[in-house]
Scaffold this motif. Structure first.
Motif, mmCIF file in Angstrom:
data_model
loop_
_atom_site.group_PDB
_atom_site.id
_atom_site.type_symbol
_atom_site.label_atom_id
_atom_site.label_comp_id
_atom_site.label_asym_id
_atom_site.label_seq_id
_atom_site.Cartn_x
_atom_site.Cartn_y
_atom_site.Cartn_z
ATOM 1 N N PHE A 94 34.981 43.143 45.120
ATOM 2 C CA PHE A 94 34.377 42.059 44.343
ATOM 3 C C PHE A 94 34.435 42.303 42.842
ATOM 4 N N LEU A 95 34.547 43.545 42.437
ATOM 5 C CA LEU A 95 34.507 43.869 41.011
ATOM 6 C C LEU A 95 35.593 43.160 40.198
ATOM 7 N N PRO A 96 36.845 43.039 40.692
ATOM 8 C CA PRO A 96 37.848 42.303 39.919
ATOM 9 C C PRO A 96 37.473 40.828 39.697
ATOM 10 N N VAL A 97 36.858 40.196 40.701
ATOM 11 C CA VAL A 97 36.424 38.803 40.558
ATOM 12 C C VAL A 97 35.284 38.713 39.549
ATOM 13 N N TYR A 98 34.350 39.644 39.647
ATOM 14 C CA TYR A 98 33.236 39.708 38.702
ATOM 15 C C TYR A 98 33.760 39.876 37.275
ATOM 16 N N GLY A 99 34.727 40.766 37.099
ATOM 17 C CA GLY A 99 35.292 40.990 35.769
ATOM 18 C C GLY A 99 35.966 39.756 35.206
ATOM 19 N N ARG A 100 36.655 39.016 36.063
ATOM 20 C CA ARG A 100 37.319 37.787 35.596
ATOM 21 C C ARG A 100 36.295 36.727 35.226
ATOM 22 N N LEU A 101 35.233 36.621 35.976
ATOM 23 C CA LEU A 101 34.163 35.687 35.634
ATOM 24 C C LEU A 101 33.518 36.068 34.302
ATOM 25 N N HIS A 102 33.393 37.354 34.050
ATOM 26 C CA HIS A 102 32.837 37.829 32.790
ATOM 27 C C HIS A 102 33.697 37.369 31.613
ATOM 28 N N VAL A 103 35.015 37.490 31.768
ATOM 29 C CA VAL A 103 35.931 37.038 30.704
ATOM 30 C C VAL A 103 35.749 35.546 30.439
ATOM 31 N N TYR A 104 35.666 34.764 31.499
ATOM 32 C CA TYR A 104 35.490 33.315 31.337
ATOM 33 C C TYR A 104 34.159 32.993 30.666
ATOM 34 N N LEU A 105 33.111 33.741 31.013
ATOM 35 C CA LEU A 105 31.790 33.462 30.440
ATOM 36 C C LEU A 105 31.793 33.663 28.933
ATOM 37 N N LEU A 106 32.446 34.702 28.474
ATOM 38 C CA LEU A 106 32.465 34.999 27.041
ATOM 39 C C LEU A 106 33.229 33.947 26.246
ATOM 40 N N GLU A 107 34.016 33.116 26.917
ATOM 41 C CA GLU A 107 34.756 32.064 26.232
ATOM 42 C C GLU A 107 33.934 30.787 26.050
ATOM 43 N N ARG A 108 32.759 30.754 26.623
ATOM 44 C CA ARG A 108 31.920 29.564 26.541
ATOM 45 C C ARG A 108 31.250 29.457 25.173
ATOM 46 N N ASP A 109 30.701 28.282 24.889
ATOM 47 C CA ASP A 109 30.012 28.048 23.619
ATOM 48 C C ASP A 109 28.504 28.271 23.722
ATOM 49 N N VAL A 110 27.962 28.133 24.930
ATOM 50 C CA VAL A 110 26.515 28.288 25.131
ATOM 51 C C VAL A 110 26.283 29.211 26.322
ATOM 52 N N ALA B 8 24.725 49.431 56.831
ATOM 53 C CA ALA B 8 24.858 48.081 56.259
ATOM 54 C C ALA B 8 24.844 48.142 54.733
ATOM 55 N N ALA B 9 23.958 48.958 54.176
ATOM 56 C CA ALA B 9 23.895 49.078 52.716
ATOM 57 C C ALA B 9 25.190 49.662 52.162
ATOM 58 N N ASN B 10 25.741 50.650 52.849
ATOM 59 C CA ASN B 10 26.976 51.272 52.394
ATOM 60 C C ASN B 10 28.143 50.293 52.448
ATOM 61 N N TRP B 11 28.176 49.436 53.460
ATOM 62 C CA TRP B 11 29.214 48.396 53.519
ATOM 63 C C TRP B 11 29.168 47.522 52.266
ATOM 64 N N CYS B 12 27.955 47.106 51.890
ATOM 65 C CA CYS B 12 27.812 46.217 50.727
ATOM 66 C C CYS B 12 28.247 46.922 49.441
ATOM 67 N N ILE B 13 27.861 48.182 49.303
ATOM 68 C CA ILE B 13 28.206 48.920 48.079
ATOM 69 C C ILE B 13 29.712 49.075 47.958
ATOM 70 N N ARG B 14 30.350 49.523 49.028
ATOM 71 C CA ARG B 14 31.788 49.786 48.968
ATOM 72 C C ARG B 14 32.587 48.511 48.769
ATOM 73 N N CYS B 15 32.227 47.443 49.463
ATOM 74 C CA CYS B 15 32.974 46.186 49.333
ATOM 75 C C CYS B 15 32.768 45.565 47.954
ATOM 76 N N ALA B 16 31.555 45.668 47.418
ATOM 77 C CA ALA B 16 31.296 45.104 46.093
ATOM 78 C C ALA B 16 32.094 45.835 45.024
ATOM 79 N N LEU B 17 32.079 47.168 45.074
ATOM 80 C CA LEU B 17 32.750 47.945 44.040
ATOM 81 C C LEU B 17 34.264 47.966 44.220
ATOM 82 N N ASP B 18 34.740 47.870 45.464
ATOM 83 C CA ASP B 18 36.183 47.921 45.715
ATOM 84 C C ASP B 18 36.860 46.557 45.621
#
Length: 565
Positions: free
Chosen positions: A230-246, A218-228
């Motif tokens: 979810f990471l692109p979604v996480y990266g896009r959210l990071h870009v949006y966050l840096l555009e905020r004022d606060v 179960a742990a390995n499923w979470c690691i592989r799916c997150a890194l394979d």
């Protein structure tokens, strides 16, 4: 004779000076010992509170309403100056369960009772009368899905000694050579990262359902799916966050057992960054780092230039091109800890969003002075006064809030700093720590007044640290660095989904359903943002996952314009 007298006088003078010097030294020793005793008493009381008392800043609700206390139970509104707080009405069942599907169970009259008892005429249905409702749950079940691929062969070609074969398309596996499915992995993630159920407890639960899934699997499923996936979604959210004022930031400890070059007992950190009260869609991101150096915050926030709300940790000074806003709740906590434990029970520490309001009586520092309270209690009352004012401003626009802060809170701050200059705490005492903390952060404590979108405290970030802390208490540690990094990614998507009021399980399931095919397509990643129409349509309610499965999921509409509105 005169000379002898002068010698005696000189001897007596020297003796007196020596005694005076000894007395002064002894007095200094006594003063030092008193300070040591006071500090040790504070330490003992603090340790006693930590071991035997409550660890959070809680207050007891008043049972009776006084002139400045909460209203009686039958009162519907309470007016505080220009602010009126309406008590939230009790939710109806339709409000509570509006997202649940409704199924009607009809209870017909038996056939042998459908004859009129008076004239023996067959009776007709007049209508169906509502009687009651109940909640019914279908416990989770695990099925083995065998994909059977249809294979077509051309009989005409076969008659001519040729063979033409066509095979149906089959959905790709979520993880190669694994029985994992989007629904299965989403359920594991939901239990672990939202409900804080560790993998070893899930292992026992899956066994009860007839599916012996090892915790390591179960742990390995979470690691592989997150890194394979979810990471692109996480990266896009990071870009949006840096555009905020606060942006709010905080960090909390964690432990990684197997990390190259580090002992298993080493302390690591989970950093938290999230958007502020700017009226846009919420973003919450976690990042794992092996330490607490300011360079980690600097690197994560590279490109951000705005207001950074945080605590007084000096590491945030490394972040460039930002205006730091220090949390008043941290300052208030120092004064709270300087109050003897026996007197803390009477102290009220409430946030502007607490169900119980900070009363005027509890927030009045002038009254505290008049009642000859301890300096630490007076300092805390100043902080409560500011929190009380903030409560009356929370429903205003950012521009109006900034204006009212200047009018109502500036005098309180001026009075606080004037009073603080008169406080002479014992060296090394908790009160000295509180006084020094406030003085050292004078500018950043007041920087929230520069922008009406800023908040007076960093509790927004601390709540996300507690979400991670709950899972940490249950799971204790991360086994590997990849485990910690994948946990940060999954926690980010879970907390962002919660902050945007979408169904967490359905969001995880949708990501696992589509991202294997769209992880390298920017438009597909954009459609996975929690505020997109595609996600809101699928994840705003409680949806049966059997209606959209890997074999009939459809395509993502990839023509959406990027937006966080």
């Amino acid at each position: 004779m005169a000379e002898h007298t002068e010698e005696l006088i000189e001897l007596q003078r020297r003796t007196i000076e020596q005694k005076d010097s000894q007395i002064n030294e002894l007095q200094k020793t006594v003063d030092a010992l008193n300070i040591t005793i006071a500090n040790l008493n504070e330490t003992v009381e603090e340790l006693r509170r930590m071991i035997f008392g409550t660890s959070s800043e809680k207050t007891r609700r008043h049972t009776a309403a006084g002139p400045e206390d909460e209203p009686a139970a039958d009162t519907r509104k309470e007016t505080v100056k220009s602010y009126t707080r309406g008590r939230k009405p009790k939710a109806t069942r339709d409000d509570l369960y509006e997202k649940l599907p409704v199924r009607e169970i009809q209870c017909p009259v038996p056939e042998d009772q459908r004859i009129c008892p008076d004239c023996d005429t067959p009776m007709e249905t007049m209508g169906w009368q509502y009687v009651r409702e109940e909640l019914r749950i279908t416990p989770a079940k695990v099925e083995r899905i065998h994909y059977m691929q249809e294979v077509l062969v051309c009989p005409g070609c076969r008659e001519e000694l040729d063979t033409t074969i066509v095979k149906a398309s089959v959905p790709a596996a979520l993880l190669a050579h694994s029985p994992a499915s989007p629904s299965m992995v989403a359920c594991v993630m939901y239990q672990r990262f939202l409900n804080s159920v560790p993998f070893y407890r899930q292992e026992m639960d899956w066994a009860q359902k007839g599916a012996p899934i090892a915790r390591e699997t179960a742990a390995n499923w979470c690691i592989r799916c997150a890194l394979d996936y979810f990471l692109p979604v996480y990266g896009r959210l990071h870009v949006y966050l840096l555009e905020r004022d606060v942006i709010h930031a905080d960090e909390t400890t964690c432990q990684v057992i197997h990390e190259e070059g580090r002992a298993a007992s080493s302390t690591s950190y989970m950093w938290i960054y999230l958007s502020g009260n700017d009226g846009l869609a919420s973003i919450v991101l976690y990042e794992y780092q092996p330490g607490r150096k300011g360079e980690y915050a600097r690197d994560f926030l590279e490109g951000f230039s705005g207001i950074l709300e945080c605590d007084g940790y000096t590491g945030y000074n490394s972040v460039e091109n930002v205006t730091l806003v220090c949390c008043l709740a941290h300052c208030r906590r120092y004064f709270f800890e300087a109050i003897p434990a026996s007197r803390r029970k009477k102290i009220r520490l409430l946030d502007i969003n607490s169900p119980e309001e900070i009363s005027l009586q509890d927030a009045d520092p002038e009254r505290a002075k008049a009642d000859e309270m301890l300096p630490a209690e007076i300092g805390l009352h100043y902080c409560n006064r500011l929190f009380r004012i903030e409560r009356t401003l929370k429903d205003l626009s950012a521009e109006k809030r900034k204006e009212k802060r200047e009018e109502l809170e500036t005098p309180v701050w001026d009075s606080f700093w004037s009073w603080l200059d008169t406080v002479k705490p014992l060296g090394g005492s908790n009160l000295e720590k509180a006084v020094n903390y406030a003085k050292n952060h004078k500018v950043t404590l007041m920087n929230y007044m520069l922008d009406g979108r800023c908040e007076i405290s960093n509790n927004r970030a601390e709540r996300r640290a507690k979400s991670y802390g709950t899972g940490r208490r249950n799971s204790l540690f991360h086994n590997s660095e990849n485990g910690a990094r994948s946990s940060a990614i999954i926690y980010s998507l879970v907390e962002t989904a919660k902050a945007n009021n979408i169904n967490v399980y359905q969001y995880l399931y949708t990501l696992l359903l589509y991202m294997p095919d769209y992880k390298n397509e920017p438009a597909g990643v954009e459609a996975m943002m929690p505020w997109s129409d595609f996600i809101k349509e699928r994840c705003s309610g409680v949806i049966d996952t059997t209606t959209e499965t890997p074999e009939n999921r459809g395509l993502i509409p990839v023509n959406q314009e990027p937006s966080t509105k």
